[in-house]
Write an enzyme that holds these catalytic residues in place. Structure first.
Site, PDB file in Angstrom:
ATOM      1  N   LEU A  67     -24.958   2.590  -2.905  1.00 20.23           N
ATOM      2  CA  LEU A  67     -26.148   3.173  -2.098  1.00 20.23           C
ATOM      3  C   LEU A  67     -26.059   3.361  -0.715  1.00 20.23           C
ATOM      4  CD1 LEU A  67     -29.157   1.891  -4.308  1.00 20.23           C
ATOM      5  CD2 LEU A  67     -27.982   4.050  -4.501  1.00 20.23           C
ATOM      6  N   CYS A  99      -9.778  10.879  -5.302  1.00 15.17           N
ATOM      7  CA  CYS A  99     -10.440  10.804  -6.959  1.00 15.17           C
ATOM      8  C   CYS A  99     -11.717  11.537  -7.119  1.00 15.17           C
ATOM      9  CB  CYS A  99     -10.469   9.393  -7.021  1.00 15.17           C
ATOM     10  SG  CYS A  99      -8.788   8.512  -7.234  1.00 15.17           S
TER      11      CYS A  99
HETATM   12  C1  UDX Z   1     -12.608   5.462  -6.468  1.00 20.19           C
HETATM   13  C2  UDX Z   1     -13.380   4.652  -7.316  1.00 20.19           C
HETATM   14  O1  UDX Z   1     -14.235   3.791  -6.810  1.00 20.19           O
HETATM   15  C3  UDX Z   1     -12.302   3.821  -8.098  1.00 20.19           C
HETATM   16  O2  UDX Z   1     -12.765   2.825  -9.197  1.00 20.19           O
HETATM   17  C4  UDX Z   1     -11.313   4.756  -8.814  1.00 20.19           C
HETATM   18  O3  UDX Z   1     -10.147   4.175  -9.376  1.00 20.19           O
HETATM   19  C5  UDX Z   1     -10.740   5.760  -7.861  1.00 20.19           C
HETATM   20  O4  UDX Z   1     -11.706   6.616  -7.163  1.00 20.19           O
HETATM   21  P1  UDX Z   1     -11.758   5.242  -4.046  1.00 20.19           P
HETATM   22  O5  UDX Z   1     -11.532   6.965  -4.133  1.00 20.19           O
HETATM   23  O6  UDX Z   1     -10.791   4.335  -3.464  1.00 20.19           O
HETATM   24  O7  UDX Z   1     -12.162   4.743  -5.506  1.00 20.19           O
HETATM   25  O8  UDX Z   1     -12.899   5.222  -2.899  1.00 20.19           O
HETATM   26  P2  UDX Z   1     -14.470   4.531  -3.267  1.00 20.19           P
HETATM   27  O9  UDX Z   1     -14.510   3.039  -2.686  1.00 20.19           O
HETATM   28  O10 UDX Z   1     -15.014   4.704  -4.499  1.00 20.19           O
HETATM   29  O11 UDX Z   1     -15.203   5.588  -2.109  1.00 20.19           O
HETATM   30  C6  UDX Z   1     -15.286   6.731  -2.467  1.00 20.19           C
HETATM   31  C7  UDX Z   1     -15.830   7.547  -1.453  1.00 20.19           C
HETATM   32  O12 UDX Z   1     -17.336   7.422  -1.426  1.00 20.19           O
HETATM   33  C8  UDX Z   1     -15.612   7.050  -0.041  1.00 20.19           C
HETATM   34  O13 UDX Z   1     -15.678   8.431   0.750  1.00 20.19           O
HETATM   35  C9  UDX Z   1     -16.652   6.469   0.427  1.00 20.19           C
HETATM   36  O14 UDX Z   1     -16.933   6.444   2.081  1.00 20.19           O
HETATM   37  C10 UDX Z   1     -17.956   7.124  -0.124  1.00 20.19           C
HETATM   38  N1  UDX Z   1     -19.151   6.077  -0.359  1.00 20.19           N
HETATM   39  C11 UDX Z   1     -18.800   4.983  -0.988  1.00 20.19           C
HETATM   40  C12 UDX Z   1     -20.379   6.432   0.216  1.00 20.19           C
HETATM   41  O15 UDX Z   1     -20.295   7.443   0.853  1.00 20.19           O
HETATM   42  N2  UDX Z   1     -21.504   5.694  -0.162  1.00 20.19           N
HETATM   43  C13 UDX Z   1     -21.135   4.555  -0.671  1.00 20.19           C
HETATM   44  O16 UDX Z   1     -22.246   3.829  -1.022  1.00 20.19           O
HETATM   45  C14 UDX Z   1     -20.020   4.182  -1.205  1.00 20.19           C
END
Ligand code: UDX
Length: 453
Positions: free
Chosen positions: A258, A268
């Site tokens: 959040l 991904c």
């Molecule tokens: C994601 C999934 O979490 C993982 O389970 C799957 O296997 C692959 O895709 P990942 O792409 O490594 O993993 O990154 P993640 O930590 O999920 O973050 C994704 C994006 O969301 C990032 O750009 C991050 O900055 C953003 N994010 C994350 C937000 O903007 N707000 C948040 O609260 C959490």
């Protein structure tokens, strides 16, 4: 056990090294000779904390090897993991499955005896049934090929921990596997992890495929939900970070994922929600996922909003302005710039006439390949020299803990814009900076500092 892992990218290289760490004899297979040669020498082609140690330890122990040779792989083991990439098709939402098909088409004719192929790649629902048909038609008379699906949930930056200590293991098995041989083999493979009480869910193939894309769709929706609320906070003067803390205390909601700000990127979430929509359409269930279109557009809107906020802070024009962009990776602890919100914003600012200087602790080399026309700095200080605005677009710890007083003499104008709502707004304001944040104001009420989890 002896296993092969096809595909030595992010997922495959991590999985191969971690299976070896669990004590198995592992052969990683990839078509890219340079990548295989590097891995065999202990060099990872990407940044992932902790993984180089696991890789080198297991290479040295002789439990882990890499090859481009499919004949060798077919003879090496009777359990094979499939971990190749499934990128977005060019000009379409759907996933490009050519690498997945290529592995099956190359491997199946080389197999003799009983083999289990376990898919880990993120694929559209129905792919494993198609692979089963393909494998059986491509294999010779002496081969019996069983397909199972074991989706991977690892996060970049936490890949080793997520693989060795997953919060659950999901295994989709073929309905014709009545003897349960795939389940028995996978239980053996993961016995050390299962012994710690990790939940193990056995499903049908379609459910296992859908679990992965549904999990990513939910995470993307959660991020876009809070970013949509942040637009209302911006309009009303409320603090979305405090709001996230307050609603996050409800166990049904939870505080994680959040964090409002520049939104999601990476290899991904963006492509997975698009492929999910495309697949639902093919299945005639397109209405079910139309909300994901909105999730995607809320997310993309954050990038435009960041450019608009920067323009406003710079006096409504970017012409002749120097902008320091801190962060290029799509998230901290990664050098991955695929669909990176930070680089996207840096590129847009440059196209609007600003001189942009980008610094990232790990992602500069990859950024240069994607955006060779941006200027890259070697340090925070170099990026900030003569800046009219300093933008924090990836929340690396190094940026979160920057000393605002130390940066003061370097810049031309003391504007800081917090694209990830990760800075201590009060400290920057007290040091004389004009602090702005994407997603509305950060309130400094009685020293309250909102959390980031
Ligand atoms: C994601 C999934 O979490 C993982 O389970 C799957 O296997 C692959 O895709 P990942 O792409 O490594 O993993 O990154 P993640 O930590 O999920 O973050 C994704 C994006 O969301 C990032 O750009 C991050 O900055 C953003 N994010 C994350 C937000 O903007 N707000 C948040 O609260 C959490």
């Amino acid at each position: 056990m002896k296993v092969t892992v096809f595909g030595c990218g992010y997922l495959g290289a991590t999985h191969a090294a971690c299976l070896a760490e669990l004590g198995h004899e592992v052969l990683g297979v990839d078509v890219d000779e340079a990548k295989v040669a590097g891995l065999q020498n202990g060099d990872l082609p990407f940044y992932e904390p902790g993984l180089p140690d696991v890789l080198r330890r297991n290479l040295a122990a002789g439990r882990l090897q890499f090859t481009t040779d499919y004949d060798r792989a077919a003879a090496f083991a009777d359990v094979h993991f499939l971990g190749v990439g499934t990128p977005q098709k060019k000009g379409e939402y759907a996933a490009d499955l050519r690498h997945v098909y290529a592995v099956i088409d190359e491997l199946a004719p080389r197999l003799c005896g009983d083999h289990l192929i376990i898919g880990k790649s993120t694929v559209p629902v129905g792919t494993s049934e198609e692979l089963k048909r393909r494998a059986r038609s491509a294999s010779g008379d002496g081969a019996e090929i069983n397909i199972a699906w074991n989706p991977e949930f690892l996060r970049e930056g936490h890949a080793v921990d997520d693989t060795l200590r997953p919060d659950r293991i999901v295994l989709g098995i073929d309905s014709s596997d009545s003897a349960g041989s795939a389940e028995a083999q996978v239980r053996d493979l993961y016995s050390a992890i299962l012994a710690t009480g990790t939940p193990f869910l056995v499903t049908d193939l379609a459910t296992a495929e859908l679990v992965k894309v549904s999990a990513n769709a939910f995470l993307a929706t959660k991020i876009s939900f809070i970013n949509a609320i942040s637009e209302v906070c911006e309009a009303s003067g409320a603090d979305v970070s405090m709001l996230a803390d307050a609603i996050g205390f409800d166990d049904r909601i939870g505080r994680r994922f959040l964090n409002a700000g520049l939104g999601f990127g990476g290899g991904c979430l963006p492509k997975d929600i698009r492929a999910f929509m495309a697949r639902a359409g093919e299945l005639g269930a397109d209405q079910a996922l139309t909300f994901l279109r909105e999730v995607d557009s809320i997310n993309m809107r954050r990038r435009t909003a960041m450019v608009e906020l920067t323009t406003e802070v710079c006096g409504n024009t970017l012409l002749g302005k120097n902008i320091a962009v801190l962060g290029a990776a799509f998230k901290p602890e990664s050098d991955d710039v695929r669909d990176s919100p930070a680089l996207n914003v840096a590129g847009q600012l440059q196209l609007k006439g600003a001189a942009v200087s980008v610094f990232d602790p790990k992602a500069i080399d990859n950024s240069r390949k994607v955006f060779p026309t941006l200027t890259y700095a070697d340090s925070v200080h170099e990026a900030c020299r003569q800046a009219d605005a300093v933008l924090v677009l990836t929340e690396w710890t190094e940026f979160v803990h920057m000393d605002p007083a130390a940066l003061r003499p370097l810049v031309r104008n003391m504007n800081v814009i917090d694209g990830r709502r990760c800075l201590d707004a009060g400290a920057w304001r007290r040091a004389g900076w004009s602090y702005s944040s994407l997603g509305g104001p950060v309130r400094d009420l009685r020293g309250y500092v909102a959390s980031r989890v």
